[in-house]
Design a protein around this motif. Structure first.
Motif, PDB file in Angstrom:
ATOM      1  N   LYS A 122     -22.625 -48.722 -11.980  1.00 34.84           N
ATOM      2  CA  LYS A 122     -21.395 -48.923 -11.211  1.00 34.84           C
ATOM      3  C   LYS A 122     -20.238 -48.282 -11.964  1.00 34.84           C
ATOM      4  CE  LYS A 122     -22.134 -53.398 -11.145  1.00 34.84           C
ATOM      5  NZ  LYS A 122     -21.922 -54.843 -10.931  1.00 34.84           N
ATOM      6  N   SER A 123     -19.367 -47.643 -11.232  1.00 31.44           N
ATOM      7  CA  SER A 123     -18.236 -47.000 -11.882  1.00 31.44           C
ATOM      8  C   SER A 123     -16.930 -47.553 -11.336  1.00 31.44           C
ATOM      9  CB  SER A 123     -18.280 -45.480 -11.674  1.00 31.44           C
ATOM     10  OG  SER A 123     -18.077 -45.168 -10.314  1.00 31.44           O
ATOM     11  N   PHE A 124     -15.907 -47.392 -12.142  1.00 36.69           N
ATOM     12  CA  PHE A 124     -14.552 -47.757 -11.718  1.00 36.69           C
ATOM     13  C   PHE A 124     -13.632 -46.658 -12.198  1.00 36.69           C
ATOM     14  CE2 PHE A 124     -10.354 -49.481 -12.681  1.00 36.69           C
ATOM     15  CZ  PHE A 124     -10.021 -50.095 -11.479  1.00 36.69           C
ATOM     16  N   GLU A 125     -12.797 -46.177 -11.298  1.00 38.20           N
ATOM     17  CA  GLU A 125     -11.866 -45.141 -11.700  1.00 38.20           C
ATOM     18  C   GLU A 125     -10.483 -45.436 -11.135  1.00 38.20           C
ATOM     19  OE1 GLU A 125     -12.173 -41.297  -9.197  1.00 38.20           O
ATOM     20  OE2 GLU A 125     -14.252 -41.946  -9.507  1.00 38.20           O
ATOM     21  N   TYR A 126      -9.484 -45.014 -11.904  1.00 39.54           N
ATOM     22  CA  TYR A 126      -8.122 -45.304 -11.476  1.00 39.54           C
ATOM     23  C   TYR A 126      -7.169 -44.290 -12.100  1.00 39.54           C
ATOM     24  CZ  TYR A 126      -4.261 -48.104  -9.717  1.00 39.54           C
ATOM     25  OH  TYR A 126      -3.167 -48.547  -9.009  1.00 39.54           O
ATOM     26  N   LEU A 127      -6.198 -43.879 -11.295  1.00 33.84           N
ATOM     27  CA  LEU A 127      -5.141 -42.984 -11.758  1.00 33.84           C
ATOM     28  C   LEU A 127      -3.940 -43.832 -12.166  1.00 33.84           C
ATOM     29  CD1 LEU A 127      -3.839 -40.192 -12.158  1.00 33.84           C
ATOM     30  CD2 LEU A 127      -3.217 -40.232  -9.731  1.00 33.84           C
ATOM     31  N   MET A 128      -3.653 -43.843 -13.452  1.00 38.10           N
ATOM     32  CA  MET A 128      -2.573 -44.685 -13.973  1.00 38.10           C
ATOM     33  C   MET A 128      -1.197 -44.093 -13.651  1.00 38.10           C
ATOM     34  SD  MET A 128      -3.780 -47.286 -15.698  1.00 38.10           S
ATOM     35  CE  MET A 128      -5.218 -47.850 -16.633  1.00 38.10           C
ATOM     36  N   SER A 129      -0.227 -45.003 -13.574  1.00 35.08           N
ATOM     37  CA  SER A 129       1.178 -44.608 -13.490  1.00 35.08           C
ATOM     38  C   SER A 129       2.000 -45.663 -14.219  1.00 35.08           C
ATOM     39  CB  SER A 129       1.637 -44.496 -12.036  1.00 35.08           C
ATOM     40  OG  SER A 129       1.774 -45.795 -11.461  1.00 35.08           O
ATOM     41  N   ARG A 130       3.249 -45.394 -14.386  1.00 34.13           N
ATOM     42  CA  ARG A 130       4.136 -46.354 -15.051  1.00 34.13           C
ATOM     43  C   ARG A 130       4.213 -47.669 -14.292  1.00 34.13           C
ATOM     44  NH1 ARG A 130       4.492 -44.761 -20.162  1.00 34.13           N
ATOM     45  NH2 ARG A 130       5.141 -42.576 -20.351  1.00 34.13           N
ATOM     46  N   PHE A 131       3.862 -47.624 -13.000  1.00 32.46           N
ATOM     47  CA  PHE A 131       4.001 -48.813 -12.160  1.00 32.46           C
ATOM     48  C   PHE A 131       2.663 -49.514 -11.918  1.00 32.46           C
ATOM     49  CE2 PHE A 131       7.137 -45.560 -10.978  1.00 32.46           C
ATOM     50  CZ  PHE A 131       8.308 -46.217 -11.355  1.00 32.46           C
ATOM     51  N   SER A 132       1.591 -49.025 -12.546  1.00 30.95           N
ATOM     52  CA  SER A 132       0.279 -49.675 -12.385  1.00 30.95           C
ATOM     53  C   SER A 132       0.330 -51.089 -12.952  1.00 30.95           C
ATOM     54  CB  SER A 132      -0.809 -48.866 -13.093  1.00 30.95           C
ATOM     55  OG  SER A 132      -0.912 -47.580 -12.532  1.00 30.95           O
ATOM     56  N   THR A 133      -0.313 -52.022 -12.261  1.00 35.68           N
ATOM     57  CA  THR A 133      -0.312 -53.426 -12.692  1.00 35.68           C
ATOM     58  C   THR A 133      -1.715 -53.841 -13.114  1.00 35.68           C
ATOM     59  OG1 THR A 133      -0.806 -54.285 -10.483  1.00 35.68           O
ATOM     60  CG2 THR A 133       1.527 -53.932 -11.044  1.00 35.68           C
ATOM     61  N   PRO A 134      -1.840 -54.891 -13.923  1.00 32.99           N
ATOM     62  CA  PRO A 134      -3.165 -55.394 -14.310  1.00 32.99           C
ATOM     63  C   PRO A 134      -4.029 -55.757 -13.110  1.00 32.99           C
ATOM     64  CG  PRO A 134      -1.492 -56.320 -15.736  1.00 32.99           C
ATOM     65  CD  PRO A 134      -0.760 -55.587 -14.661  1.00 32.99           C
ATOM     66  N   ASP A 135      -3.396 -56.197 -11.987  1.00 30.20           N
ATOM     67  CA  ASP A 135      -4.170 -56.548 -10.782  1.00 30.20           C
ATOM     68  C   ASP A 135      -4.977 -55.351 -10.289  1.00 30.20           C
ATOM     69  OD1 ASP A 135      -2.679 -58.796 -11.113  1.00 30.20           O
ATOM     70  OD2 ASP A 135      -1.981 -58.923  -9.041  1.00 30.20           O
ATOM     71  N   GLU A 136      -4.420 -54.161 -10.382  1.00 34.18           N
ATOM     72  CA  GLU A 136      -5.078 -52.971  -9.854  1.00 34.18           C
ATOM     73  C   GLU A 136      -6.242 -52.536 -10.740  1.00 34.18           C
ATOM     74  OE1 GLU A 136      -1.846 -50.093  -8.189  1.00 34.18           O
ATOM     75  OE2 GLU A 136      -0.925 -51.317  -9.772  1.00 34.18           O
ATOM     76  N   ILE A 137      -6.224 -52.935 -12.007  1.00 30.39           N
ATOM     77  CA  ILE A 137      -7.250 -52.506 -12.958  1.00 30.39           C
ATOM     78  C   ILE A 137      -8.307 -53.594 -13.150  1.00 30.39           C
ATOM     79  CG2 ILE A 137      -7.666 -51.579 -15.266  1.00 30.39           C
ATOM     80  CD1 ILE A 137      -5.770 -49.907 -13.513  1.00 30.39           C
ATOM     81  N   PHE A 138      -7.870 -54.822 -13.361  1.00 32.85           N
ATOM     82  CA  PHE A 138      -8.796 -55.907 -13.723  1.00 32.85           C
ATOM     83  C   PHE A 138      -9.101 -56.859 -12.563  1.00 32.85           C
ATOM     84  CE2 PHE A 138      -6.227 -54.755 -17.475  1.00 32.85           C
ATOM     85  CZ  PHE A 138      -7.224 -54.167 -18.224  1.00 32.85           C
ATOM     86  N   GLY A 139      -8.435 -56.686 -11.427  1.00 30.96           N
ATOM     87  CA  GLY A 139      -8.686 -57.515 -10.256  1.00 30.96           C
ATOM     88  C   GLY A 139      -7.528 -58.454  -9.956  1.00 30.96           C
ATOM     89  N   PRO A 140      -7.411 -58.864  -8.699  1.00 28.58           N
ATOM     90  CA  PRO A 140      -6.305 -59.749  -8.303  1.00 28.58           C
ATOM     91  C   PRO A 140      -6.510 -61.181  -8.788  1.00 28.58           C
ATOM     92  CG  PRO A 140      -7.787 -59.415  -6.463  1.00 28.58           C
ATOM     93  CD  PRO A 140      -8.290 -58.528  -7.568  1.00 28.58           C
ATOM     94  N   ILE A 141      -5.448 -61.931  -8.857  1.00 33.10           N
ATOM     95  CA  ILE A 141      -5.521 -63.347  -9.218  1.00 33.10           C
ATOM     96  C   ILE A 141      -6.238 -64.104  -8.114  1.00 33.10           C
ATOM     97  CG2 ILE A 141      -4.171 -65.415  -9.764  1.00 33.10           C
ATOM     98  CD1 ILE A 141      -4.021 -63.189 -11.864  1.00 33.10           C
ATOM     99  N   SER A 142      -7.159 -65.000  -8.494  1.00 28.25           N
ATOM    100  CA  SER A 142      -7.870 -65.843  -7.520  1.00 28.25           C
ATOM    101  C   SER A 142      -6.931 -66.967  -7.073  1.00 28.25           C
ATOM    102  CB  SER A 142      -9.135 -66.419  -8.158  1.00 28.25           C
ATOM    103  OG  SER A 142      -9.727 -67.364  -7.285  1.00 28.25           O
ATOM    104  N   ILE A 143      -6.483 -66.884  -5.819  1.00 28.00           N
ATOM    105  CA  ILE A 143      -5.584 -67.905  -5.275  1.00 28.00           C
ATOM    106  C   ILE A 143      -6.300 -69.246  -5.191  1.00 28.00           C
ATOM    107  CG2 ILE A 143      -4.119 -68.538  -3.315  1.00 28.00           C
ATOM    108  CD1 ILE A 143      -3.189 -66.068  -4.886  1.00 28.00           C
ATOM    109  N   ARG A 144      -7.582 -69.199  -4.813  1.00 26.73           N
ATOM    110  CA  ARG A 144      -8.351 -70.447  -4.700  1.00 26.73           C
ATOM    111  C   ARG A 144      -8.430 -71.159  -6.040  1.00 26.73           C
ATOM    112  NH1 ARG A 144     -13.231 -72.263  -5.713  1.00 26.73           N
ATOM    113  NH2 ARG A 144     -13.955 -70.241  -6.499  1.00 26.73           N
TER     114      ARG A 144
END
Length: 509
Positions: free
Chosen positions: A63-85
């Protein structure tokens, strides 16, 4: 299927649809198996992300994960969103990591230096320990390799030094430069992103864990350790004279050893060899300008020292010199004698005494005098004190020392070359005492046996060494010439030392 053959076939399948990037993809696979990460420096559009996507196909259920970083990239976009539940029901701050970086085997992060400090800190933990801290949990991630890329190096003073240091392999990626490969690339209709790797070639997690233990048992021979030690010293010398310094700390040297062991293991060898050492070129530079300097340092060390140090050729040469001096001191009695020698004029000329009675000029060239013999007349040039050519004369060598004969008006006239008396040391040979001679014979035999054993060792190791030099999976074959040159030079030195020993024995026999 043997391990090396399997890795070779795996690389062939991985490089399908990729042109002129075989070495970089091989380095990526090497990094993944050794558990290290790789940084790619190059402009957009040179297949950096494609290399990462292809590399995931080397692994079962990759499995691969790729992402184009920017100054506005957040941890949610890289490591996953916060679990609301989780946040509502259990009051826990945890991320949903499925299909994000912590869930991948191969990670590609483009423009990594633009990442925020929060992302950088989490990445450091993953790169160091393969652990992601998700709230109160410490998740053991199964990331085989993180591939980062950028068209620039990290800027100084922005706190990126720690992250930069975690990428063991650093390599440049450029556009396709081979004309044939370029035409094949632009006309190819194949899906470069397709998985063409057969299942039997893919690497499983269980397999990689077993390999890890075997990699740690790969031997690092003295010849390799000597090269590393000298290289470290050369880098320190380089840093004393350059503003752009090559900074390499203990952790990186230790990781380099692990990388060399992995290369030896995948090449199906029990120990690291000098060809593996060329991988260090990709591990030591901080700026592209340093690559050529590191390559030159490493090449010179391997060419000049390589097997020389392992065979103790320097120590052996010094021991023979000391033995020869001991024999000379005991068997040769020096005494001073006065000898008559021809006196040079301005290095190139000799002065002929009394020749001005017959011709203008009194100088002849040394080179002309050396060519004369007692049997035939030869035409030689005559010069004045300003070294101007003033005449051509017929001359031949006389029977008397330092004398020539000239032909003038059908007469043969002997003329002497101007000479000077000098003191010279001559030696009278004496027979050594029988006990001393016995001791020398025993010492000579020991040295002879040692030289023979080193020659035998080099000859026995050389065929196997030479056979696999050009088939290293991760190092270009043309670099084998440097290793071969060192092996041949070592053999030649041993032959010369054996001859020197024979001459020493002849001095007292």
């Amino acid at each position: 299927m043997k391990r090396k053959e399997r890795i070779k076939k795996l690389l062939i399948h991985l490089t399908e649809g990729i042109f002129d990037k075989d070495e970089i993809l091989a380095l990526g696979l090497l990094a993944a198996v050794s558990g290290e990460s790789i940084f790619l420096l190059g402009p957009p559009g040179v297949a950096k992300s494609l290399l990462a996507r292809k590399l995931k196909y080397a692994f079962c259920e990759g499995k691969s994960f790729e992402y184009l970083m920017s100054r506005f990239s957040t941890p949610d976009e890289i490591f996953g969103p916060i679990s609301i539940r989780k946040l509502k029901e259990e009051d826990k701050y945890e991320r949903i990591t499925a299909k994000y970086l912590p869930d991948a085997n191969v990670v590609f992060l483009d423009e990594i230096w633009k990442a925020s400090s929060a992302i950088q800190n989490a990445l450091l933990t993953i790169l160091n320990e393969r652990i992601y801290r998700n709230g109160e949990q410490e998740l053991q991630v199964n990331i085989r390799c993180i591939i980062s890329a950028s068209n620039e190096l990290p800027q100084l003073g922005e706190g990126l030094e720690a992250l930069w240091d975690r990428f063991l392999i650093r390599t440049q990626v450029s556009e396709i430069r081979n004309p044939n490969s370029f035409l094949q690339m632009i006309t190819s209709n194949k899906d470069a992103y397709a998985d063409t790797v057969p299942a039997e070639l893919k690497l499983s997690e269980i397999e990689l864990q077993e390999w890890s233990a075997s990699i740690d048992s790969i031997d690092v021979p003295e010849v390799v350790l000597n090269v590393i030690q000298i290289l470290k010293h050369k880098i320190e010398e380089y840093n004393q004279h350059q503003s752009s310094q090559i900074l390499v700390y203990d952790r990186r040297w230790k990781k380099i050893i692990r990388l060399l062991r992995t290369s030896a293991f995948l090449n199906e060898r029990k120990q690291v060899d000098l060809m593996d050492c060329f991988l260090m070129i990709h591990c030591l530079w901080n700026t592209p300008e340093q690559i050529s300097a590191i390559f030159q340092m490493l090449s010179e060390i391997i060419r000049e020292h390589g097997y020389h140090l392992t065979l103790n050729l320097g120590a052996l040469s010094r021991e023979l010199q000391e033995f020869e001096q001991e024999v000379r001191n005991e068997t040769l009695i020096a005494h001073q004698v006065v000898v008559e020698e021809m006196q040079s004029v301005d290095t190139e000329f000799l002065e002929v005494l009394n020749i001005r009675n017959y011709f203008e000029g009194n100088l002849i060239k040394k080179a002309d005098f050396v060519k004369l013999n007692v049997e035939e007349w030869k035409s030689i040039s005559l010069f004045d004190v300003s070294h101007n050519l003033v005449n051509k004369i017929q001359a031949k060598l006389a029977l008397q020392k330092h004398t020539l004969e000239i032909l003038h008006n059908s007469q043969v006239i002997p003329l002497k070359i101007k000479t000077v008396e000098r003191e010279k040391t001559e030696y009278i040979k004496k027979k050594p005492h029988s006990l001393v001679e016995k001791f020398w014979n025993e010492k000579a035999q020991e040295l002879k046996n040692y030289i023979h054993n080193q020659q035998k060792r080099l000859q026995e190791d050389a065929p196997d060494e030479l056979n696999h030099l050009k088939t290293n999976l991760f190092v270009p074959a043309h670099l084998a010439e440097i290793v071969e040159a060192n092996m041949k030079e070592s053999s030649k030195i041993l032959q010369n030392l054996a001859l020197q020993l024979e001459k020493i024995v002849h001095l007292y026999e």
